[in-house]
Design a protein around this motif. Structure first.
Motif, PDB file in Angstrom:
ATOM      1  N   ARG A 149       6.130  -0.009 -16.805  1.00  0.00           N
ATOM      2  CA  ARG A 149       5.745   0.317 -18.186  1.00  0.00           C
ATOM      3  C   ARG A 149       5.377   1.791 -18.347  1.00  0.00           C
ATOM      4  N   SER A 150       5.215   2.501 -17.237  1.00  0.00           N
ATOM      5  CA  SER A 150       4.774   3.903 -17.279  1.00  0.00           C
ATOM      6  C   SER A 150       5.612   4.753 -16.339  1.00  0.00           C
ATOM      7  N   LEU A 151       6.900   4.844 -16.591  1.00  0.00           N
ATOM      8  CA  LEU A 151       7.800   5.533 -15.672  1.00  0.00           C
ATOM      9  C   LEU A 151       7.548   7.035 -15.574  1.00  0.00           C
ATOM     10  N   GLU A 152       6.905   7.621 -16.570  1.00  0.00           N
ATOM     11  CA  GLU A 152       6.633   9.057 -16.513  1.00  0.00           C
ATOM     12  C   GLU A 152       5.428   9.378 -15.642  1.00  0.00           C
ATOM     13  N   LYS A 153       4.669   8.355 -15.233  1.00  0.00           N
ATOM     14  CA  LYS A 153       3.479   8.547 -14.403  1.00  0.00           C
ATOM     15  C   LYS A 153       3.790   8.229 -12.941  1.00  0.00           C
ATOM     16  N   ALA A 154       2.932   8.717 -12.063  1.00  0.00           N
ATOM     17  CA  ALA A 154       3.071   8.375 -10.644  1.00  0.00           C
ATOM     18  C   ALA A 154       2.889   6.868 -10.488  1.00  0.00           C
ATOM     19  N   PRO A 155       3.681   6.242  -9.642  1.00  0.00           N
ATOM     20  CA  PRO A 155       3.534   4.799  -9.469  1.00  0.00           C
ATOM     21  C   PRO A 155       2.324   4.438  -8.613  1.00  0.00           C
ATOM     22  N   LEU A 156       1.777   3.286  -8.896  1.00  0.00           N
ATOM     23  CA  LEU A 156       0.738   2.711  -8.044  1.00  0.00           C
ATOM     24  C   LEU A 156       1.438   2.127  -6.824  1.00  0.00           C
ATOM     25  N   ILE A 157       0.822   2.252  -5.666  1.00  0.00           N
ATOM     26  CA  ILE A 157       1.454   1.863  -4.399  1.00  0.00           C
ATOM     27  C   ILE A 157       0.678   0.708  -3.771  1.00  0.00           C
ATOM     28  N   GLY A 158       1.419  -0.288  -3.307  1.00  0.00           N
ATOM     29  CA  GLY A 158       0.816  -1.426  -2.627  1.00  0.00           C
ATOM     30  C   GLY A 158       1.030  -1.355  -1.130  1.00  0.00           C
ATOM     31  N   ARG A 159       0.719  -2.451  -0.468  1.00  0.00           N
ATOM     32  CA  ARG A 159       0.889  -2.473   0.989  1.00  0.00           C
ATOM     33  C   ARG A 159       2.360  -2.584   1.361  1.00  0.00           C
ATOM     34  N   TYR A 160       3.053  -3.529   0.759  1.00  0.00           N
ATOM     35  CA  TYR A 160       4.489  -3.703   0.951  1.00  0.00           C
ATOM     36  C   TYR A 160       4.972  -4.634  -0.157  1.00  0.00           C
ATOM     37  N   PRO A 161       6.240  -4.559  -0.543  1.00  0.00           N
ATOM     38  CA  PRO A 161       6.718  -5.303  -1.715  1.00  0.00           C
ATOM     39  C   PRO A 161       6.549  -6.824  -1.620  1.00  0.00           C
ATOM     40  N   GLU A 162       6.635  -7.371  -0.426  1.00  0.00           N
ATOM     41  CA  GLU A 162       6.556  -8.826  -0.257  1.00  0.00           C
ATOM     42  C   GLU A 162       5.129  -9.327  -0.048  1.00  0.00           C
ATOM     43  N   ASP A 163       4.136  -8.467  -0.267  1.00  0.00           N
ATOM     44  CA  ASP A 163       2.736  -8.809  -0.049  1.00  0.00           C
ATOM     45  C   ASP A 163       2.356 -10.040  -0.878  1.00  0.00           C
ATOM     46  N   THR A 164       1.679 -10.988  -0.248  1.00  0.00           N
ATOM     47  CA  THR A 164       1.266 -12.216  -0.938  1.00  0.00           C
ATOM     48  C   THR A 164      -0.247 -12.353  -1.025  1.00  0.00           C
ATOM     49  N   TYR A 165      -0.987 -11.302  -0.648  1.00  0.00           N
ATOM     50  CA  TYR A 165      -2.443 -11.339  -0.721  1.00  0.00           C
ATOM     51  C   TYR A 165      -2.894 -10.611  -1.986  1.00  0.00           C
ATOM     52  N   ASN A 166      -3.559 -11.316  -2.879  1.00  0.00           N
ATOM     53  CA  ASN A 166      -3.957 -10.732  -4.164  1.00  0.00           C
ATOM     54  C   ASN A 166      -5.411 -10.263  -4.194  1.00  0.00           C
ATOM     55  N   GLY A 167      -6.058 -10.247  -3.051  1.00  0.00           N
ATOM     56  CA  GLY A 167      -7.456  -9.848  -2.989  1.00  0.00           C
ATOM     57  C   GLY A 167      -8.397 -11.029  -2.863  1.00  0.00           C
ATOM     58  N   TYR A 168      -7.879 -12.220  -3.135  1.00  0.00           N
ATOM     59  CA  TYR A 168      -8.692 -13.437  -3.059  1.00  0.00           C
ATOM     60  C   TYR A 168      -8.036 -14.517  -2.213  1.00  0.00           C
ATOM     61  N   GLU A 169      -6.721 -14.561  -2.243  1.00  0.00           N
ATOM     62  CA  GLU A 169      -6.005 -15.629  -1.530  1.00  0.00           C
ATOM     63  C   GLU A 169      -4.617 -15.148  -1.135  1.00  0.00           C
ATOM     64  N   ILE A 170      -4.064 -15.833  -0.124  1.00  0.00           N
ATOM     65  CA  ILE A 170      -2.678 -15.555   0.246  1.00  0.00           C
ATOM     66  C   ILE A 170      -1.788 -16.500  -0.543  1.00  0.00           C
ATOM     67  N   ASN A 171      -0.506 -16.375  -0.410  1.00  0.00           N
ATOM     68  CA  ASN A 171       0.456 -17.178  -1.160  1.00  0.00           C
ATOM     69  C   ASN A 171       0.363 -16.912  -2.655  1.00  0.00           C
ATOM     70  N   SER A 172       0.133 -15.670  -2.988  1.00  0.00           N
ATOM     71  CA  SER A 172       0.084 -15.222  -4.374  1.00  0.00           C
ATOM     72  C   SER A 172       0.988 -13.997  -4.486  1.00  0.00           C
ATOM     73  N   LEU A 173       0.691 -13.109  -5.395  1.00  0.00           N
ATOM     74  CA  LEU A 173       1.431 -11.856  -5.517  1.00  0.00           C
ATOM     75  C   LEU A 173       0.488 -10.699  -5.203  1.00  0.00           C
ATOM     76  N   GLY A 174       0.913  -9.853  -4.283  1.00  0.00           N
ATOM     77  CA  GLY A 174       0.116  -8.684  -3.936  1.00  0.00           C
ATOM     78  C   GLY A 174       0.101  -7.678  -5.072  1.00  0.00           C
ATOM     79  N   ASN A 175      -0.787  -6.737  -4.969  1.00  0.00           N
ATOM     80  CA  ASN A 175      -1.016  -5.744  -6.013  1.00  0.00           C
ATOM     81  C   ASN A 175      -1.036  -4.340  -5.444  1.00  0.00           C
ATOM     82  N   PRO A 176      -1.043  -3.332  -6.324  1.00  0.00           N
ATOM     83  CA  PRO A 176      -1.285  -1.975  -5.847  1.00  0.00           C
ATOM     84  C   PRO A 176      -2.701  -1.858  -5.295  1.00  0.00           C
ATOM     85  N   TRP A 177      -2.865  -0.975  -4.351  1.00  0.00           N
ATOM     86  CA  TRP A 177      -4.170  -0.728  -3.732  1.00  0.00           C
ATOM     87  C   TRP A 177      -4.592   0.701  -4.038  1.00  0.00           C
TER      88      TRP A 177
END
Length: 193
Positions: free
Chosen positions: A41-69
């Protein structure tokens, strides 16, 4: 994270401007632009970076979708600052098939009309190296500005930034997030010398 936190000035084993590192940084950046809704949604801005694209840890549980850190995004800022600082000590940087896309992306963000040609030697004399140094500092700054959009009102930083809403989640007041911010700031000061 390993390269940013272990690289020391003059390291010739794996210098921060190594063509494989630059290529990998560009691949990660391009990948995370597509991975998180906040980035697309913000291509003109620097992207937020996560651990890796297939990350499944959302900060509370695994088997979810990971997020930028916070850590990873701030380490991208540090990477660009350390790159600028290291290139100030170099006389040239060769444009290779592996680093060309990264270098071109920096020039595009800098709105420079200068092209980056395969096999070209970027030097201070032909202004190519100076443009890359300046663009790297600007890119580091863009990651810092991007993170500032998600920091709490009193400077709070958690572990992760929700990929859709932008709200903080995961470990609250994660020390490593604050350390990554301080490192990025110190690396910026070093790059500006």
């Amino acid at each position: 994270i390993a390269v940013v936190n272990s690289y020391k000035e003059g390291d010739q084993f794996l210098p921060i401007y190594n063509e494989k590192l630059l290529s990998n940084a560009q691949i990660l950046k391009d990948t995370f632009i597509q991975t998180y809704n906040l980035n697309s949604r913000s291509l003109e801005k620097a992207p937020l970076i996560g651990r890796y694209p297939e990350d499944t840890y959302n900060g509370y549980e695994i088997n979810s979708l990971g997020n930028p850190w916070f850590i990873n995004t701030l380490d991208f800022a540090s990477f660009h600052y350390k790159l600028a600082h290291a290139l100030k000590k170099e006389n040239e940087l060769m444009v290779t098939p592996l680093n060309q896309k990264f270098l071109r992306a920096l020039m595009i963000k800098k709105n420079s009309p200068r092209t980056i040609e395969l096999g070209e030697s970027l030097t201070m004399q032909n202004q190519g190296l100076k443009l890359i140094i300046d663009a790297s500092i600007d890119e580091g700054d863009s990651y810092m500005k991007r993170i500032s959009e998600f920091v709490g009102p009193n400077g709070e930083m958690s572990e992760q930034i929700n990929r859709d809403t932008g709200k903080m989640q995961g470990a609250v007041h994660l020390t490593w997030s604050y350390a990554a911010f301080i490192n990025a700031y110190l690396n910026r000061l070093e790059a500006l010398k």
